[in-house]
Write a protein that holds these residues in place. Sequence first.
Motif, short mmCIF file in Angstrom:
data_model
loop_
_atom_site.label_atom_id
_atom_site.label_comp_id
_atom_site.label_asym_id
_atom_site.label_seq_id
_atom_site.Cartn_x
_atom_site.Cartn_y
_atom_site.Cartn_z
N ASN A 1 35.57 26.55 60.97
CA ASN A 1 36.54 27.02 62.17
C ASN A 1 35.98 26.65 63.57
O ASN A 1 36.53 27.17 64.44
N PHE A 2 34.76 25.83 63.71
CA PHE A 2 34.33 25.39 65.05
C PHE A 2 35.00 24.11 65.33
O PHE A 2 34.49 23.14 64.45
N ILE A 3 35.49 23.78 66.33
CA ILE A 3 35.81 22.28 66.66
C ILE A 3 34.82 21.94 67.82
O ILE A 3 34.32 22.56 68.97
N MET B 1 43.79 20.92 65.23
CA MET B 1 44.08 22.01 65.32
C MET B 1 45.53 21.90 64.21
O MET B 1 45.88 22.69 63.39
N GLU B 2 46.35 20.99 64.79
CA GLU B 2 47.38 20.55 64.08
C GLU B 2 47.20 20.24 62.48
O GLU B 2 47.95 20.75 61.58
N GLN B 3 46.04 19.18 62.04
CA GLN B 3 45.82 18.86 60.83
C GLN B 3 45.53 20.19 60.17
O GLN B 3 46.03 20.37 58.93
N ALA B 4 44.63 20.99 60.82
CA ALA B 4 44.20 22.39 59.85
C ALA B 4 45.60 23.31 59.67
O ALA B 4 45.65 23.73 58.48
N TYR B 5 46.28 23.31 60.67
CA TYR B 5 47.30 24.18 60.57
C TYR B 5 48.31 23.98 59.27
O TYR B 5 48.73 24.53 58.44
N TYR B 6 48.80 22.72 59.27
CA TYR B 6 49.67 22.16 58.39
C TYR B 6 48.94 21.88 57.28
O TYR B 6 49.72 22.47 55.99
N ARG B 7 47.66 21.84 56.95
CA ARG B 7 47.11 21.51 55.58
C ARG B 7 46.88 22.79 55.05
O ARG B 7 47.28 23.11 53.68
N VAL B 8 46.63 23.62 55.82
CA VAL B 8 46.44 25.09 55.08
C VAL B 8 47.65 25.73 54.71
O VAL B 8 47.84 26.54 53.62
N GLN B 9 48.96 25.60 55.76
CA GLN B 9 50.11 26.04 55.25
C GLN B 9 50.55 25.74 53.97
O GLN B 9 51.21 26.29 53.24
N GLU B 10 50.33 24.07 53.88
CA GLU B 10 50.76 23.45 52.58
C GLU B 10 50.24 23.89 51.35
O GLU B 10 50.66 24.06 50.31
N LYS B 11 48.83 23.99 51.47
CA LYS B 11 47.88 24.40 50.33
C LYS B 11 47.74 25.84 49.91
O LYS B 11 48.00 26.27 48.75
N PHE B 12 47.85 26.55 51.08
CA PHE B 12 47.74 28.11 50.69
C PHE B 12 48.82 28.96 51.28
O PHE B 12 49.03 30.45 50.76
N GLY B 13 49.87 28.34 51.66
CA GLY B 13 51.08 29.23 52.35
C GLY B 13 50.43 30.05 53.44
O GLY B 13 51.43 31.18 53.75
N VAL B 14 49.44 29.70 54.18
CA VAL B 14 49.08 30.75 55.24
C VAL B 14 49.14 30.03 56.69
O VAL B 14 48.80 28.82 56.67
N LYS B 15 49.57 30.48 57.49
CA LYS B 15 49.93 30.14 59.00
C LYS B 15 48.65 30.65 59.89
O LYS B 15 48.70 31.72 60.17
N LEU B 16 47.91 29.73 60.16
CA LEU B 16 46.82 30.18 60.83
C LEU B 16 47.23 30.00 62.37
O LEU B 16 48.10 29.49 62.74
N ARG B 17 46.66 31.37 62.97
CA ARG B 17 46.91 31.67 64.31
C ARG B 17 45.77 31.40 65.25
O ARG B 17 44.59 31.63 65.10
N PRO B 18 46.11 30.39 66.24
CA PRO B 18 44.99 29.92 67.24
C PRO B 18 44.33 31.48 67.94
O PRO B 18 44.89 32.21 68.29
N VAL C 1 40.36 37.12 55.41
CA VAL C 1 39.73 35.86 55.02
C VAL C 1 39.72 35.11 56.17
O VAL C 1 40.45 34.87 56.95
N SER C 2 38.21 34.35 56.19
CA SER C 2 38.01 33.56 57.32
C SER C 2 38.78 32.23 57.35
O SER C 2 39.36 31.47 56.17
N ALA C 3 39.41 31.98 58.54
CA ALA C 3 40.06 30.54 58.70
C ALA C 3 39.13 29.39 58.29
O ALA C 3 39.77 28.27 57.74
N GLY C 4 37.87 29.56 58.66
CA GLY C 4 36.86 28.70 58.14
C GLY C 4 36.97 28.31 56.63
O GLY C 4 36.75 27.05 56.12
N TYR C 5 37.00 29.35 55.97
CA TYR C 5 37.29 29.06 54.36
C TYR C 5 38.36 28.15 54.13
O TYR C 5 38.33 27.29 53.22
N SER D 1 42.60 35.37 58.87
CA SER D 1 43.97 36.01 58.21
C SER D 1 43.58 37.02 57.22
O SER D 1 42.63 37.20 56.95
N PHE D 2 44.98 37.53 56.97
CA PHE D 2 44.72 38.91 55.88
C PHE D 2 45.40 38.29 54.59
O PHE D 2 46.60 37.91 54.48
N ASP D 3 44.56 38.64 53.72
CA ASP D 3 45.25 38.26 52.26
C ASP D 3 45.72 39.59 51.76
O ASP D 3 44.85 40.53 51.21
N PHE D 4 47.24 39.65 51.69
CA PHE D 4 47.47 41.02 51.24
C PHE D 4 47.25 41.11 49.58
O PHE D 4 47.54 42.33 49.08
#
Length: 303
Positions: free
Chosen positions: A252-254, A269-286, A225-229, A216-219
Amino acid sequence: MRTQLDIQNNYLLKGHSTIRIGGVCSHFAEASNENSIMEALEYAYSKNKKVHVIGAGSNVLIGENPDTFVLKMVMRDVEVIGEKIIAKAGVYLPTISRIALCHGLTGFEWASAIPGTIGGAAIMNAGAYDTEFFDKVEAVTGIDMNGNKKTIPRSDIETSHRSSNIHPENFIVTEVSILLQKGDIGKIEKKMLEYTSYRKRTQPKGLTLGSTFMQSFDFTRGTGVSAGYYIDQCGLKGFTVGGASFSKIHANFIMNQGGGTFSDVLDLMEQAYYRVQEKFGVKLRPEVKILADSLLTRKFVSN
């Protein structure tokens, strides 16, 4: 319809994915040349089936029973002309790195341990260590779904991080022309060994598809920024669903821990997507490509 292809019906696909997950597709065949691709397209059209192309299966999460014609690219001829390497779609990326080394050509060291094929790399603009596949590409040749052969120069190919405008739904990559430069064989080999060693230290061994989500890109910081982070910060490193889990080495490896299913991976993937969005406001892209008939209940995949 008569065909020289060995077309298999109701074929189990799990053996063609590096994570060893996948159900039964309606039809399967291996394409060893352009004629076999033409035959596959004609056959699929006669059966009213979509064609899905795979290579090494290192980036494809296969669904439980995709009703499609899966065509595996096994075209693996390579030609070296001066500083140019012309490789068929089924050639593995590390093979190109080794061939480049043998000819004293630099620019492809980054791929020395990437478990994918040339065709797949063109579709997703593969890359590593601040280098992308299309940095060294001169042209891509392929066949569209109407059976027309076409060569696309690099200037007509649009790319972004882990993406290009070459879409497998309408264009089957058959060959890529790579333009490298002369270099010092000792330095080329040293760099390849460094990359391979780093990959072994930082990435898990076992049944996996590699990176699950794109960087992801941190503006605010102007950097990637690594999705793994993000996944790690959400406490998901090692998190398990069924027979699959996020790696304890790289979040970032399943991993398929044994008996993992398509649904297990999607749940992670769903767990990661929604938890990251909730905590960081970032939408991970598969980053992994998903081969399935329907993902209507998994809206995060297309967000």
